[in-house]
Design a protein around this motif. Structure first.
Motif, PDB file in Angstrom:
ATOM      1  N   UNK A  69       7.261 -11.651  -7.486  1.00 20.01           N
ATOM      2  CA  UNK A  69       7.847 -11.107  -6.400  1.00 20.01           C
ATOM      3  C   UNK A  69       7.040 -10.009  -5.900  1.00 20.01           C
ATOM      4  N   UNK A  70       6.571  -9.980  -4.670  1.00 16.58           N
ATOM      5  CA  UNK A  70       6.038  -8.751  -3.840  1.00 16.58           C
ATOM      6  C   UNK A  70       6.726  -8.214  -2.920  1.00 16.58           C
ATOM      7  N   UNK A  71       6.758  -6.801  -2.814  1.00 22.13           N
ATOM      8  CA  UNK A  71       7.384  -6.036  -1.577  1.00 22.13           C
ATOM      9  C   UNK A  71       6.213  -5.366  -0.727  1.00 22.13           C
ATOM     10  N   UNK A  72       5.995  -6.007   0.087  1.00 17.94           N
ATOM     11  CA  UNK A  72       4.793  -5.108   0.906  1.00 17.94           C
ATOM     12  C   UNK A  72       5.333  -4.376   1.995  1.00 17.94           C
ATOM     13  N   UNK A  73       4.930  -3.023   2.178  1.00 17.32           N
ATOM     14  CA  UNK A  73       5.207  -2.364   3.378  1.00 17.32           C
ATOM     15  C   UNK A  73       3.923  -1.935   4.052  1.00 17.32           C
ATOM     16  N   UNK A  74       3.802  -2.285   5.521  1.00 18.55           N
ATOM     17  CA  UNK A  74       2.634  -2.254   6.229  1.00 18.55           C
ATOM     18  C   UNK A  74       2.973  -1.293   7.332  1.00 18.55           C
TER      19      UNK A  74
END
Length: 170
Positions: A69-74
């Motif tokens: 799982x990956x959480x990406x904040x951009x």
């Protein structure tokens, strides 16, 4: 269209360390000044505009029966006169910006407190350290003309206080 990485930091961290970093990042975004990232060797100061596009994405990558799982904040914005990004090879102050603690076997326990930055009745910016039970542990003792300067004051305490001795003054 080319892409240039201006700053990158990757390491395994505890949930508490990640939360502390995100809180520090939020405080930088909330200030009037630039958002400064440190990596020990140099710093990068990025000045975001008042409004930007904020993208949150949770992805699952699966391969050979295993998943990650990956959480990406951009956060994105167009570069213009009101925004910038500039590498600072030798920051004028050692406590400028946000940074994870250096990798080591001895990691401090997660903090029982949090720093708060607020505007007082006179309109000046102040900081205080609040225990998780709500008690105020410490404060800056003075008001600042900008939120950015109040955050710089509390960062100075964060940087300079570890290992500070106790002196009995009578």
């Amino acid at each position: 269209m080319g892409e240039e990485t201006l700053f990158e930091s990757t390491a395994e961290r505890t949930r508490g360390e990640i939360a502390a970093y995100l809180r520090a990042l939020a405080a930088e975004f909330d200030s009037d000044g630039p958002v400064t990232f440190r990596d020990g060797e140099y710093a990068l100061a990025a000045t975001p505009p008042e409004r930007a596009t904020f993208d949150v994405e949770v992805e699952r990558e699966s391969e050979n029966g295993e998943s990650e799982l990956q959480v990406e904040l951009e956060i994105e914005w167009d570069e213009s006169q009101e925004s910038s990004a500039e590498r600072i090879d030798e920051p004028s102050e050692p406590d400028v910006g946000i940074q994870f603690a250096p990798d080591s076997e001895e990691r401090p326990e997660p903090s029982q407190g949090r720093f708060e930055v607020y505007r007082d009745r006179a309109g000046e910016w102040r900081w205080r350290l609040v225990h998780r039970n709500g008690n105020i542990i410490a404060d800056g003792g003075e008001g600042y003309s900008s939120k950015h300067n109040a955050i710089k004051g509390l960062r100075s305490v964060q940087h300079n206080a570890p290992g500070a001795g106790i002196e009995d003054v009578e």
